[in-house]
Design an enzyme around this catalytic site. Structure first.
Site, PDB file in Angstrom:
ATOM      1  N   THR A   1       8.458 135.841 -19.091  1.00  0.00           N
ATOM      2  CA  THR A   1       7.006 135.716 -19.240  1.00  0.00           C
ATOM      3  C   THR A   1       6.589 134.288 -18.871  1.00  0.00           C
ATOM      4  O   THR A   1       5.419 133.968 -18.866  1.00  0.00           O
ATOM      5  CB  THR A   1       6.596 135.983 -20.701  1.00  0.00           C
ATOM      6  OG1 THR A   1       7.433 135.202 -21.553  1.00  0.00           O
ATOM      7  CG2 THR A   1       6.745 137.446 -21.054  1.00  0.00           C
TER       8      THR A   1
ATOM      9  N   LYS B   1       8.349 145.073 -17.080  1.00  0.00           N
ATOM     10  CA  LYS B   1       9.487 144.389 -16.455  1.00  0.00           C
ATOM     11  C   LYS B   1      10.817 145.068 -16.825  1.00  0.00           C
ATOM     12  O   LYS B   1      11.626 145.381 -15.952  1.00  0.00           O
ATOM     13  CB  LYS B   1       9.514 142.904 -16.865  1.00  0.00           C
ATOM     14  CG  LYS B   1       8.254 142.146 -16.436  1.00  0.00           C
ATOM     15  CD  LYS B   1       8.291 140.692 -16.829  1.00  0.00           C
ATOM     16  CE  LYS B   1       8.199 140.465 -18.329  1.00  0.00           C
ATOM     17  NZ  LYS B   1       6.911 140.928 -18.911  1.00  0.00           N
ATOM     18  N   THR B   2      11.008 145.291 -18.119  1.00  0.00           N
ATOM     19  CA  THR B   2      12.250 145.932 -18.571  1.00  0.00           C
ATOM     20  C   THR B   2      12.341 147.356 -18.027  1.00  0.00           C
ATOM     21  O   THR B   2      13.405 147.792 -17.572  1.00  0.00           O
ATOM     22  CB  THR B   2      12.308 145.940 -20.113  1.00  0.00           C
ATOM     23  OG1 THR B   2      12.254 144.580 -20.559  1.00  0.00           O
ATOM     24  CG2 THR B   2      13.579 146.578 -20.623  1.00  0.00           C
TER      25      THR B   2
ATOM     26  N   ASP C   1      16.984 139.398 -19.815  1.00  0.00           N
ATOM     27  CA  ASP C   1      15.598 139.259 -20.249  1.00  0.00           C
ATOM     28  C   ASP C   1      15.413 137.840 -20.771  1.00  0.00           C
ATOM     29  O   ASP C   1      16.384 137.220 -21.208  1.00  0.00           O
ATOM     30  CB  ASP C   1      15.338 140.282 -21.356  1.00  0.00           C
ATOM     31  CG  ASP C   1      13.876 140.695 -21.409  1.00  0.00           C
ATOM     32  OD1 ASP C   1      13.055 140.079 -20.715  1.00  0.00           O
ATOM     33  OD2 ASP C   1      13.565 141.635 -22.153  1.00  0.00           O
TER      34      ASP C   1
ATOM     35  N   ARG D   1       1.995 148.672 -22.898  1.00  0.00           N
ATOM     36  CA  ARG D   1       2.558 148.663 -24.247  1.00  0.00           C
ATOM     37  C   ARG D   1       1.453 148.684 -25.307  1.00  0.00           C
ATOM     38  O   ARG D   1       1.558 149.386 -26.309  1.00  0.00           O
ATOM     39  CB  ARG D   1       3.472 147.456 -24.483  1.00  0.00           C
ATOM     40  CG  ARG D   1       4.025 147.451 -25.925  1.00  0.00           C
ATOM     41  CD  ARG D   1       4.850 146.232 -26.261  1.00  0.00           C
ATOM     42  NE  ARG D   1       6.105 146.236 -25.543  1.00  0.00           N
ATOM     43  CZ  ARG D   1       6.614 145.167 -24.943  1.00  0.00           C
ATOM     44  NH1 ARG D   1       5.967 144.012 -24.977  1.00  0.00           N
ATOM     45  NH2 ARG D   1       7.761 145.252 -24.326  1.00  0.00           N
TER      46      ARG D   1
HETATM   47  N1  ATP Z   1       4.072 151.218 -15.143  1.00  0.00           N
HETATM   48  C1  ATP Z   1       4.257 151.855 -16.304  1.00  0.00           C
HETATM   49  N2  ATP Z   1       4.077 153.189 -16.394  1.00  0.00           N
HETATM   50  C2  ATP Z   1       4.237 153.806 -17.579  1.00  0.00           C
HETATM   51  N3  ATP Z   1       4.554 153.201 -18.726  1.00  0.00           N
HETATM   52  C3  ATP Z   1       4.751 151.874 -18.697  1.00  0.00           C
HETATM   53  C4  ATP Z   1       4.630 151.145 -17.489  1.00  0.00           C
HETATM   54  N4  ATP Z   1       4.895 149.844 -17.758  1.00  0.00           N
HETATM   55  C5  ATP Z   1       5.160 149.772 -19.058  1.00  0.00           C
HETATM   56  N5  ATP Z   1       5.073 150.991 -19.644  1.00  0.00           N
HETATM   57  C6  ATP Z   1       5.221 151.277 -21.074  1.00  0.00           C
HETATM   58  O1  ATP Z   1       5.107 150.057 -21.782  1.00  0.00           O
HETATM   59  C7  ATP Z   1       6.276 149.800 -22.540  1.00  0.00           C
HETATM   60  C8  ATP Z   1       6.615 148.340 -22.402  1.00  0.00           C
HETATM   61  O2  ATP Z   1       7.103 148.075 -21.114  1.00  0.00           O
HETATM   62  P1  ATP Z   1       8.320 147.076 -20.855  1.00  0.00           P
HETATM   63  O3  ATP Z   1       9.189 146.989 -22.053  1.00  0.00           O
HETATM   64  O4  ATP Z   1       8.953 147.481 -19.579  1.00  0.00           O
HETATM   65  O5  ATP Z   1       7.507 145.727 -20.668  1.00  0.00           O
HETATM   66  P2  ATP Z   1       8.057 144.254 -20.392  1.00  0.00           P
HETATM   67  O6  ATP Z   1       7.274 143.734 -19.243  1.00  0.00           O
HETATM   68  O7  ATP Z   1       9.526 144.272 -20.277  1.00  0.00           O
HETATM   69  O8  ATP Z   1       7.610 143.479 -21.706  1.00  0.00           O
HETATM   70  P3  ATP Z   1       8.290 142.141 -22.378  1.00  0.00           P
HETATM   71  O9  ATP Z   1       7.825 140.983 -21.548  1.00  0.00           O
HETATM   72  O10 ATP Z   1       7.696 142.108 -23.749  1.00  0.00           O
HETATM   73  O11 ATP Z   1       9.747 142.339 -22.374  1.00  0.00           O
HETATM   74  C9  ATP Z   1       7.326 150.746 -21.972  1.00  0.00           C
HETATM   75  O12 ATP Z   1       8.175 151.224 -22.951  1.00  0.00           O
HETATM   76  C10 ATP Z   1       6.528 151.894 -21.409  1.00  0.00           C
HETATM   77  O13 ATP Z   1       6.321 152.870 -22.397  1.00  0.00           O
HETATM   78 MG    MG Z   2      10.951 143.522 -21.545  1.00  0.00          MG
END
Ligand code: ATP
Ligand code: MG
Length: 333
Positions: A158, A64-65, A109, A217
């Site tokens: 989430t 998401k981030t 977030d 992640r």
């Molecule tokens: N589609 C993707 N392709 C490549 N790497 C990814 C992808 N999605 C996530 N990642 C990897 O996973 C890590 C975590 O992703 P991210 O921080 O965007 O998740 P999030 O959904 O925001 O999690 P949270 O809910 O904990 O905030 C990123 O730093 C990246 O390295």
């Molecule tokens: Mg995030």
């Protein structure tokens, strides 16, 4: 009331930042979502308008981030990141909004953790880019209306169920991020291992991918631990045996379940005869935080088909019994 203190921040923010996809091509998977976003971005760009407000939801670590950053970059827009709990008072939000650059992206977030008065101040800002500030108190109070710069709110959560209906309705589009397919996780591992200077044997990569809870992640986190073990063994190419041993040491099983997942399933089966059992009771029985179970553990167990959510609570499925072994089935009989 569901507690709001669920563990939310990433366990390894440095690793997240190091391995975050830098461009659209590096963001693997989520094909439908990417295609839809791409159309929306291109259309907005050609009209010279900002993108509609967007909401991303889904379990932690699915991207998401990362997507929020990529969208801002694609729009050529500055991104102001913040989180729901960081905006404590309406004044904090007013300061953030009035300082936004024209056509920038505001990323909030954990938007489900916004305080109610802050959320209410956000409504007119999202609808009409206006900020209503109340000056003074009591009968003499006056409302001052300020015009804000054009901006796009990208929010992530989430816990979509915790968003109020009025807040949810103010997003132009809402997108769910799904768990990843194993080959997609393998692609992500390929890139991550390049960035971390690791060479993985193909079978080692496959093993990490299937143990990663279908979550980028987690895959990256496991990769780092596997690298550590390979280093102590002096391997230049990480062998499947090393990957297997590292996963065993981390107590991650063949389905990617961690000790906490197994503890939850075991409690559900042994203490509650497979359920149905309410989340609160399950949390108390396992000494886990309710919010963490709901955010972190349950989505993957649901995805695997190990548990089901019924109106009366969670139940364990035959698959869960089979996974935990014969003993679990025998106890049911
Ligand atoms: N589609 C993707 N392709 C490549 N790497 C990814 C992808 N999605 C996530 N990642 C990897 O996973 C890590 C975590 O992703 P991210 O921080 O965007 O998740 P999030 O959904 O925001 O999690 P949270 O809910 O904990 O905030 C990123 O730093 C990246 O390295
Ligand atoms: Mg995030």
């Amino acid at each position: 009331m569901v507690p709001q203190n669920a563990k939310k921040s990433s366990p390894d923010p440095v690793l997240d930042a190091t391995l975050r996809p830098r461009n659209w091509q590096e963001f693997i998977g989520q094909k439908k979502l990417k295609a839809n976003l791409w159309v929306a971005i291109e259309a907005a760009k050609s009209r010279g308008e900002p993108l509609d407000h967007l909401l991303f939801y889904g379990p932690p670590g699915l991207g998401k981030t990362s997507l929020a950053h990529l969208i801002a970059a694609e729009m050529g827009a500055a991104l102001t990141p913040t989180t729901g709990p960081a905006i404590e008072r309406t004044g904090d939000l007013a300061a953030i909004l009035t300082n936004l650059a024209e056509k920038s992206v505001l990323f909030i977030d954990e938007i489900h953790r916004l305080a109610k008065p802050v959320e209410e101040l956000l409504y007119p800002a999202l609808e009409a880019r206006s900020l209503h500030i109340i000056l003074g108190r009591g009968p003499g109070a006056r409302t001052l209306e300020l015009q804000l710069p054009t901006f796009t709110l990208i929010a992530a959560t989430t816990r979509p169920a915790m968003l109020s209906a009025p807040l949810r309705s103010r997003f132009g589009t809402t997108w769910r991020l799904d768990f990843y397919e194993a080959p997609e996780i393998e692609q992500i591992l390929e890139r991550s291992s390049r960035l971390l200077n690791i060479t993985l044997a193909a079978e080692a990569r496959r093993l990490i991918a299937v143990s990663s809870r279908a979550t980028p992640r987690t895959a990256n986190r496991l990769l780092k631990r596997v690298r550590d073990l390979a280093q102590t063994r002096g391997e230049t190419v990480v062998s499947p045996d090393t990957a297997r041993e590292a996963l065993r040491m981390l107590e991650v099983d063949a389905e990617g379940l961690e000790p906490t997942d197994r503890r939850l399933l075991t409690a559900l089966i042994e203490q509650f005869r497979g359920g149905p059992v309410g989340l609160k009771t399950l949390a108390a029985a396992t000494a886990e935080d309710e919010g963490t179970i709901e955010d972190v553990y349950e989505p993957y167990l649901l995805q695997l088909g190990f548990i089901e959510r019924t109106p009366r609570g969670r139940t364990a499925t035959a698959k869960a019994y089979a996974h935990l072994g014969k003993g679990a089935v025998a106890r049911l009989l």
